[in-house]
Enzyme design. Structure first.
Site, short mmCIF file in Angstrom:
data_model
loop_
_atom_site.label_atom_id
_atom_site.label_comp_id
_atom_site.label_asym_id
_atom_site.label_seq_id
_atom_site.Cartn_x
_atom_site.Cartn_y
_atom_site.Cartn_z
N HIS A 114 14.79 14.46 7.98
CA HIS A 114 13.52 14.89 8.11
C HIS A 114 12.75 15.47 6.84
CE1 HIS A 114 15.04 14.67 12.28
NE2 HIS A 114 16.09 15.22 11.99
N LYS A 122 28.40 23.56 8.94
CA LYS A 122 27.08 22.71 9.33
C LYS A 122 27.09 22.78 10.76
CE LYS A 122 24.34 19.53 10.13
NZ LYS A 122 24.04 19.12 11.82
N ASP A 129 24.05 25.33 11.78
CA ASP A 129 23.05 24.32 11.94
C ASP A 129 22.59 24.12 13.64
OD1 ASP A 129 21.46 22.12 12.28
OD2 ASP A 129 21.34 21.54 10.41
N ASN A 130 23.46 23.47 14.04
CA ASN A 130 23.44 22.83 15.29
C ASN A 130 23.23 24.10 16.42
OD1 ASN A 130 24.55 20.87 13.67
ND2 ASN A 130 25.56 19.88 15.33
N ASN A 165 28.44 16.71 9.11
CA ASN A 165 28.08 17.28 10.27
C ASN A 165 29.54 18.17 10.56
OD1 ASN A 165 26.51 17.83 12.98
ND2 ASN A 165 28.49 16.93 13.72
N SER A 212 24.02 23.70 5.68
CA SER A 212 24.08 22.58 5.81
C SER A 212 23.74 21.53 4.36
CB SER A 212 22.65 21.88 6.69
OG SER A 212 22.96 22.40 8.07
N CYS A 263 19.48 26.11 16.18
CA CYS A 263 18.67 25.62 17.44
C CYS A 263 18.37 26.94 18.17
CB CYS A 263 19.54 24.63 18.34
SG CYS A 263 19.76 22.95 17.62
N ASP A 301 20.57 10.95 7.87
CA ASP A 301 20.55 12.15 9.08
C ASP A 301 20.19 11.15 10.42
OD1 ASP A 301 20.14 13.71 11.09
OD2 ASP A 301 18.63 14.91 9.97
N HIS A 352 14.81 24.19 11.72
CA HIS A 352 15.58 25.26 11.68
C HIS A 352 14.79 26.05 10.36
CE1 HIS A 352 17.95 23.49 14.56
NE2 HIS A 352 19.32 22.73 13.80
N SER A 383 11.50 10.24 5.90
CA SER A 383 11.88 11.00 6.97
C SER A 383 12.73 10.09 8.18
CB SER A 383 10.75 11.42 7.87
OG SER A 383 11.22 12.55 8.71
N GLN A 410 25.69 18.75 1.99
CA GLN A 410 25.40 17.48 1.69
C GLN A 410 25.46 17.15 0.17
OE1 GLN A 410 24.35 14.79 2.94
NE2 GLN A 410 23.64 14.92 4.98
N GLU A 463 24.37 13.68 8.19
CA GLU A 463 23.94 15.02 8.50
C GLU A 463 24.56 15.33 10.18
OE1 GLU A 463 22.78 17.42 6.69
OE2 GLU A 463 21.61 18.56 8.06
N SER A 493 8.73 14.51 12.53
CA SER A 493 9.32 15.77 11.98
C SER A 493 8.90 15.96 10.58
CB SER A 493 10.67 15.42 11.75
OG SER A 493 11.23 14.44 11.12
N HIS A 509 19.39 13.90 18.93
CA HIS A 509 18.70 13.16 17.90
C HIS A 509 17.78 12.11 18.20
CE1 HIS A 509 18.85 12.21 13.53
NE2 HIS A 509 18.55 11.03 14.09
P1 NAI Z 1 28.18 18.05 20.85
O1 NAI Z 1 28.91 16.83 20.99
O2 NAI Z 1 28.93 19.11 20.29
O3 NAI Z 1 27.51 18.39 22.34
C1 NAI Z 1 27.20 17.41 23.28
C2 NAI Z 1 27.51 17.94 24.58
O4 NAI Z 1 26.82 17.22 25.75
C3 NAI Z 1 28.87 17.78 24.93
O5 NAI Z 1 29.84 18.96 25.19
C4 NAI Z 1 28.97 16.75 26.05
O6 NAI Z 1 30.10 16.84 26.82
C5 NAI Z 1 27.57 16.99 26.66
N1 NAI Z 1 27.25 15.71 27.30
C6 NAI Z 1 27.26 14.45 27.28
N2 NAI Z 1 26.67 13.71 28.18
C7 NAI Z 1 26.04 14.70 29.13
C8 NAI Z 1 25.49 14.36 30.36
N3 NAI Z 1 25.10 13.55 30.85
N4 NAI Z 1 25.07 15.76 30.98
C9 NAI Z 1 25.34 17.07 30.40
N5 NAI Z 1 26.23 16.96 29.31
C10 NAI Z 1 26.47 15.77 28.73
O7 NAI Z 1 26.96 17.36 20.29
P2 NAI Z 1 25.90 18.59 19.22
O8 NAI Z 1 26.56 18.88 17.89
O9 NAI Z 1 25.68 19.60 20.17
O10 NAI Z 1 24.87 17.56 19.37
C11 NAI Z 1 23.86 17.24 20.14
C12 NAI Z 1 22.66 16.36 19.76
O11 NAI Z 1 21.78 17.04 18.95
C13 NAI Z 1 23.13 15.31 18.78
O12 NAI Z 1 22.52 14.02 19.03
C14 NAI Z 1 22.98 15.64 17.51
O13 NAI Z 1 22.87 14.81 16.47
C15 NAI Z 1 21.71 16.48 17.52
N6 NAI Z 1 21.47 17.54 16.56
C16 NAI Z 1 20.16 18.06 16.87
C17 NAI Z 1 19.76 19.11 15.84
C18 NAI Z 1 18.20 19.57 15.98
O14 NAI Z 1 17.72 20.41 15.10
N7 NAI Z 1 17.21 19.03 16.89
C19 NAI Z 1 20.62 19.69 14.89
C20 NAI Z 1 22.00 19.03 15.26
C21 NAI Z 1 22.38 18.31 16.00
#
Ligand code: NAI
Length: 463
Positions: free
Chosen positions: A53, A219, A223-224, A214, A392, A228, A128, A384, A76, A396, A189, A81, A334
């Site tokens: 991003h 991180k 960050d996550n 990650n 984070s 958020c 990322d 963020h 990006s 990197q 990332e 983003s 993501h």
């Molecule tokens: P995580 O693996 O810690 O959490 C995902 C959770 O979703 C897990 O606990 C899992 O059991 C649950 N899950 C899976 N399928 C499901 C369903 N059908 N119904 C309900 N729950 C379900 O992953 P994390 O780190 O929380 O990341 C989640 C997403 O966010 C990833 O795609 C990651 O790349 C992205 N991300 C986005 C950020 C942003 O700023 N927008 C920042 C960091 C990560």
């Protein structure tokens, strides 16, 4: 090369630079690395292609990599983003960057391709979500004649990447294979990109070492989660100006992003419910005080629906059809496949403003869809805050130094940075917020089996 960039408006560079100057004061980890390594330049000779991003915080990351001796080109990793003033400041500073907020999917892959166009090609990837890695590896597979891969493009996304691969193959035969063979490693990332890397290892298809940024504690547990916690509600507010207090919000997924997202909505006064598939995370949500429900049971009563799972088809068309009039629907995971947005394409869309659409459902109810289902904290807001991104991105930079200076010590597998570096990243962020750290006495350290300087926890500790 003059004007080696594609951005919205170079006239935004001054504004970008002012915000960059402020961000630097909030990114102590990156600034400390500049002070520590600015003279020795450990990244000298590296040519880093970045796909992440293009925000103000990323601009500080890019300038840190450059200060450490790297040659950098940037795109990006998401079509919505980019902060155009950040891209302008980077372009004005002489680093090639290809990113415009609201670019098309075709442009997304074209810009990524341009970010690979160093005279001698890149030798490191900073990724990322894995698009830069995917581009090289998929291209090399197509070049090797695995034609089955290109015969049936399934989605708009896939069509765009395959079209770009074919274009590059025509212009420069053998290019992808050459790129794949000269890349010394990738640092990744995010959760979703890391999943892709572990899959590649399982299939025996990872051609270079990877560092999973990650899963540094500093991180994903910051960050996550805390990122958020600030940026989810920011995105919903900037998009809708809706009153959140008193509303019922459903957060799908209670991993790191889900935990931060649920806390974000609760902090704004919403009554938050959670859905989960994992019993451990479901129990955590319940014990944090959230009602854990089935999505099907709250479709007609909830006001706000947010996906955070990194999974696909979490909100499906049959769910969207049952939501109440003016329900707000968004994703902070993501990729945009968490919500079945494609199934809404034949409905009536009214664009309210950039990245906010109102969609009329067959029963007359309207839905407010944020960022067309792409990650809304970066699409509708600015992602963020700098301070958490500093943690984070310090990981990197350390990962890039590791890959560049010690790459040959690593196998073609996925690694996590050692704990002493994770602790170093945290340590670099303490002063800025006035944290005073207690010093262990040698006797205390011996008693709990560590040294007074750390690491303070065993590898299996979960924080
Ligand atoms: P995580 O693996 O810690 O959490 C995902 C959770 O979703 C897990 O606990 C899992 O059991 C649950 N899950 C899976 N399928 C499901 C369903 N059908 N119904 C309900 N729950 C379900 O992953 P994390 O780190 O929380 O990341 C989640 C997403 O966010 C990833 O795609 C990651 O790349 C992205 N991300 C986005 C950020 C942003 O700023 N927008 C920042 C960091 C990560």
């Amino acid at each position: 090369m003059a004007n080696d960039y594609i951005i919205k408006d170079i006239g935004l560079a001054d504004y970008g630079r002012k915000e960059l100057d402020i961000a630097e004061t909030e990114m102590p980890g990156l600034m400390a690395l500049r002070a520590e390594y600015g003279e020795s330049k450990p990244l000298k000779g590296s040519r880093i292609v970045g796909s992440l991003h293009m925000t103000i915080q990323t601009a500080v990351l890019i300038e840190t990599l450059v200060a450490l001796g790297a040659d950098v080109r940037w795109a990006s990793c998401n079509i919505f983003s980019t902060q155009d003033h950040a891209a302008a400041a980077i372009a004005a500073g002489g680093t090639p960057v290809f990113a415009i907020k609201g670019q098309s999917l075709v442009e997304h892959w074209d810009y990524l391709d341009r970010s690979f166009q160093f005279e001698d090609g890149p030798n490191l990837i900073l990724d990322d979500g894995g698009d830069a890695t995917l581009y090289v590896l998929l291209g090399a597979r197509v070049e090797a004649g695995e034609d089955a891969l290109i015969s049936v493009p399934k989605s708009e996304e896939e069509e765009a990447i395959f079209a770009q691969i074919k274009k590059r193959m025509k212009e420069s035969p053998g290019w992808f294979t050459k790129m794949r063979d000269q890349i010394k490693g990738v640092s990744e990332e995010t959760t979703t990109g890391v999943h892709r890397l572990y899959d590649l290892v399982k299939q025996g298809q990872l051609p270079f070492p990877a560092i999973n940024v990650n899963d540094s504690v500093t991180k994903s547990k910051f960050d996550n989660k805390y990122g958020c916690k600030e940026s989810l509600v920011d995105g919903i507010r900037r998009a809708t100006d809706t009153m959140m207090a008193g509303k019922v919000a459903v957060v799908m997924g209670y991993g790191d992003v889900g935990k931060g997202s649920a806390a974000s909505l609760r902090g704004a006064g919403a009554r938050v419910k959670v859905t989960e598939v994992d019993p451990i995370c479901a129990l955590q949500a319940a014990m944090d005080g959230f009602e854990v429900v089935l999505l099907e049971d709250v479709l007609e009563t909830a006001d706000i629906f947010i996906t955070t799972t990194g999974n696909k088809d979490v909100i499906r068309i049959e769910h969207l059809r049952q939501m109440k009039d003016m329900a707000i629907v968004g994703n902070i995971g993501h990729f945009d496949n968490e919500i079945q947005v494609a199934a809404l394409k034949n409905h009536k869309w009214t664009n309210i403003k950039e990245q906010v659409d109102m969609i009329e459902m067959p029963n007359g109810n309207r839905l407010i869809l944020l960022s067309e289902g792409r990650l809304l904290n970066l699409g509708n807001a600015t992602g963020h805050p700098s301070f958490v991104m500093s943690a984070s991105f310090t990981n990197q930079v350390l990962a890039q130094i590791e890959l560049w200076t010690k790459g040959e010590e690593y196998k073609n597998e996925v690694y996590i940075l050692p704990k002493h570096l994770d602790e170093k990243v945290a340590r670099l962020h303490l002063d800025r917020i006035g944290v005073k750290l207690t010093q262990l006495s040698p006797e205390q350290a011996a008693y709990i089996g560590v040294t007074p300087e750390g690491p303070f926890k065993p590898e299996h500790y979960r924080y």
